[in-house]
Motif scaffolding. Structure first.
Motif, mmCIF file in Angstrom:
data_model
loop_
_atom_site.group_PDB
_atom_site.id
_atom_site.type_symbol
_atom_site.label_atom_id
_atom_site.label_comp_id
_atom_site.label_asym_id
_atom_site.label_seq_id
_atom_site.Cartn_x
_atom_site.Cartn_y
_atom_site.Cartn_z
ATOM 1 N N LEU A 43 0.835 -1.201 0.000
ATOM 2 C CA LEU A 43 0.000 0.000 0.000
ATOM 3 C C LEU A 43 0.870 1.251 0.000
ATOM 4 O O LEU A 43 0.613 2.212 -0.732
ATOM 5 N N PHE A 44 1.932 1.229 0.812
ATOM 6 C CA PHE A 44 2.812 2.395 0.833
ATOM 7 C C PHE A 44 3.588 2.511 -0.483
ATOM 8 O O PHE A 44 3.866 3.617 -0.947
ATOM 9 N N HIS A 45 3.921 1.391 -1.078
ATOM 10 C CA HIS A 45 4.668 1.417 -2.347
ATOM 11 C C HIS A 45 3.926 2.184 -3.432
ATOM 12 O O HIS A 45 4.512 3.058 -4.095
ATOM 13 N N VAL A 46 2.636 1.865 -3.640
ATOM 14 C CA VAL A 46 1.897 2.577 -4.695
ATOM 15 C C VAL A 46 1.745 4.049 -4.335
ATOM 16 O O VAL A 46 1.709 4.920 -5.210
ATOM 17 N N THR A 47 1.670 4.338 -3.037
ATOM 18 C CA THR A 47 1.616 5.730 -2.591
ATOM 19 C C THR A 47 2.939 6.428 -2.865
ATOM 20 O O THR A 47 2.975 7.580 -3.325
ATOM 21 N N ALA A 48 4.047 5.727 -2.599
ATOM 22 C CA ALA A 48 5.375 6.290 -2.863
ATOM 23 C C ALA A 48 5.551 6.576 -4.343
ATOM 24 O O ALA A 48 6.189 7.571 -4.714
ATOM 25 N N GLU A 49 4.995 5.718 -5.210
ATOM 26 C CA GLU A 49 5.099 5.957 -6.646
ATOM 27 C C GLU A 49 4.370 7.246 -7.036
ATOM 28 O O GLU A 49 4.837 7.998 -7.891
ATOM 29 N N LEU A 50 3.230 7.506 -6.416
ATOM 30 C CA LEU A 50 2.506 8.752 -6.673
ATOM 31 C C LEU A 50 3.348 9.957 -6.277
ATOM 32 O O LEU A 50 3.406 10.964 -6.990
ATOM 33 N N LEU A 51 4.039 9.853 -5.146
ATOM 34 C CA LEU A 51 4.792 10.984 -4.608
ATOM 35 C C LEU A 51 6.133 11.190 -5.281
ATOM 36 O O LEU A 51 6.699 12.287 -5.209
ATOM 37 N N SER A 52 6.662 10.168 -5.934
ATOM 38 C CA SER A 52 8.025 10.270 -6.460
ATOM 39 C C SER A 52 8.105 10.257 -7.986
ATOM 40 O O SER A 52 9.200 10.240 -8.534
ATOM 41 N N THR A 53 6.967 10.277 -8.669
ATOM 42 C CA THR A 53 6.962 10.296 -10.128
ATOM 43 C C THR A 53 6.368 11.610 -10.624
ATOM 44 O O THR A 53 5.672 12.304 -9.877
#
Length: 454
Positions: free
Chosen positions: A181-191
């Motif tokens: 869950l945090f991974h897909v959130t991290a992708e939103l924040l870092s792309t």
């Protein structure tokens, strides 16, 4: 019946270990780069095990003897990115049967209880994955992502996963879902996105993201994209207003990291951005004690070797350049032999360049009285000449200020394609570095001090 196209590398171990094989059979009907790959998870990143070229009927497959029970990834494309990849769980004698479609995958035929649970979780997370991971297709921003994140976070907390009968998997799967869950959130924040959240925009889910919670053990190293998401995890407190989001120092990045092996990963992240052998030596002296695993020592050694090569190839003569200063006087690099020269190539329109100015001023003040000359060369176009002069006055810029009238000789001589660019030349007019660290990195001060002492 569809023909099974087996991964060549995996076939090598088939005869002797048939009873211990994982059998993977599937169809891949979406885009791919010519091969479907099986990856194992190593140190929080993906390493290829085998490749299978789909046939005309889109069939692919693998026979694989797993070295250990755990999560594996099947997919196509760059192993550093999560697009077009799906995670599964394998133990000895498992079967996986699936069909990959344009948007997801479905299990078909016989499959383990573990992978049925993984599929259930994947379907729960899928709407968020499409927005976070597949950013080029979704064009999503925090404005539509954050509300969906809260909905799926609540759904994930309420969804019950029955025991599979595999206690090890059940324990690991619970951790996996949190990280996923945090991974897909991290992708939103870092792309790249067209809009970015402020500290006030973060929703309640983010209050549950606790850096020590994720870093008390090595769970990140068992997650396929653990190292990819680690930097976002490190920055979360600052993003939410609990620190300086522009502070990329190792001290800031270490904050909250509990496990020493994970601290070693932070050291390697920092080392990967170094430009000089001196910087590596300084980093290793302070933090080398955290490089605990054989893999970390190997990666650190590779970085050290490349920086050492750069250090030994420096020393050639500088290519001279001449430009007017603020008073119109022609000034050359060669005028300053006898001093160490730091050249800053910048422009008034360059945000990162202006971001370095406070650090440059501080560095100039700290180096006062030493044989170091600060030489700034603007590549602003001629039409912005007065704007350049006004900026120098308003910002009270020190050192020697020169105007290059665009991407002229200095850019050609030193292959400068992006700014800011910092270069260091020794007292004899020889090259120390044509791609030196920025003033915001203490590595530059170390380099200048070392040259000034010579």
């Amino acid at each position: 019946m569809k023909k099974l196209h087996l991964g060549v590398m995996a076939l090598l171990c088939l005869p002797a270990f048939l009873k211990a094989q994982v059998t993977i059979s599937g169809e891949w009907t979406r885009r791919h780069d010519g091969n479907i790959r099986l990856f194992r998870v190593e140190h929080g990143r993906l390493e290829e095990v085998a490749a299978s070229k789909p046939g005309a009927d889109s069939a692919f497959g693998f026979y694989y003897r797993p070295e250990r029970e755990g999560f594996y990834v099947i997919g196509s494309g760059n192993p550093q990115t999560p697009q077009d990849k799906y995670t599964f769980y394998f133990k000895q004698n498992d079967q996986l049967n699936l069909k990959v479609t344009d948007t997801s995958y479905v299990l078909t035929g016989k499959n383990s209880a573990e992978n049925q649970a993984v599929e259930k979780w994947h379907n729960t997370l899928l709407p968020l994955e499409r927005k976070g991971v597949y950013f080029m297709q979704s064009r999503s921003t925090y404005a539509d992502f954050f509300p969906l994140l809260e909905k799926i976070h609540q759904q994930a907390q309420q969804t019950k996963f029955a025991s599979t009968g595999n206690r090890y998997f059940d324990a690991e799967f619970a951790k996996f879902r949190e990280m996923d869950l945090f991974h897909v959130t991290a992708e939103l924040l870092s792309t790249p996105r067209s809009a970015h959240p402020s500290a006030a925009d973060y929703t309640p889910y983010f209050k549950s993201i606790d850096v020590p919670y994720y870093t008390t053990d090595t769970r990140l190293l068992r997650y396929p994209y653990g190292m990819r998401m680690m930097r976002t995890l490190q920055l979360m407190p600052a993003r939410m207003g609990k620190g300086d989001v522009t502070d990329y120092s190792i001290e800031a990045r270490m904050k909250g990291i509990v496990n020493d092996t994970l601290k070693g990963e932070v050291v390697l992240q920092q080392a990967a951005g170094l430009r000089t052998f001196l910087g590596y030596t300084d980093l290793d002296k302070q933090y080398g004690k955290y490089l605990l695993t054989r893999d970390q020592a190997f990666r650190a050694g590779s970085i050290k070797t490349e920086l050492a090569k750069k250090a030994t190839t420096a020393g050639g003569p500088a290519v001279n350049f001449t430009y007017p200063d603020v008073n119109g006087k022609q000034v050359s690099l060669s005028d300053f032999k006898g001093k160490v020269v730091l050249v800053d190539v910048w422009a008034t329109w360059c945000g990162p360049c202006k971001g370095e100015i406070p650090h440059l001023k501080k560095l100039e003040k700290e180096m006062h009285g030493q044989d170091v000359l600060f030489l700034s060369v603007s590549v602003d176009e001629q039409k912005d000449h007065q704007k350049w002069k006004d900026f120098i006055a308003s910002e009270e810029l020190g050192g020697v200020q020169l105007f290059a009238s665009g991407w002229s000789d200095i850019a050609k001589f030193y292959n400068i394609k992006g700014i800011p660019r910092f270069m260091v030349f020794d007292k004899k007019g020889n090259i120390v570095s044509t791609d030196a660290p920025r003033p915001s990195n203490k590595e530059l001060k170390l380099l200048l001090e070392n040259e000034a002492k010579k």
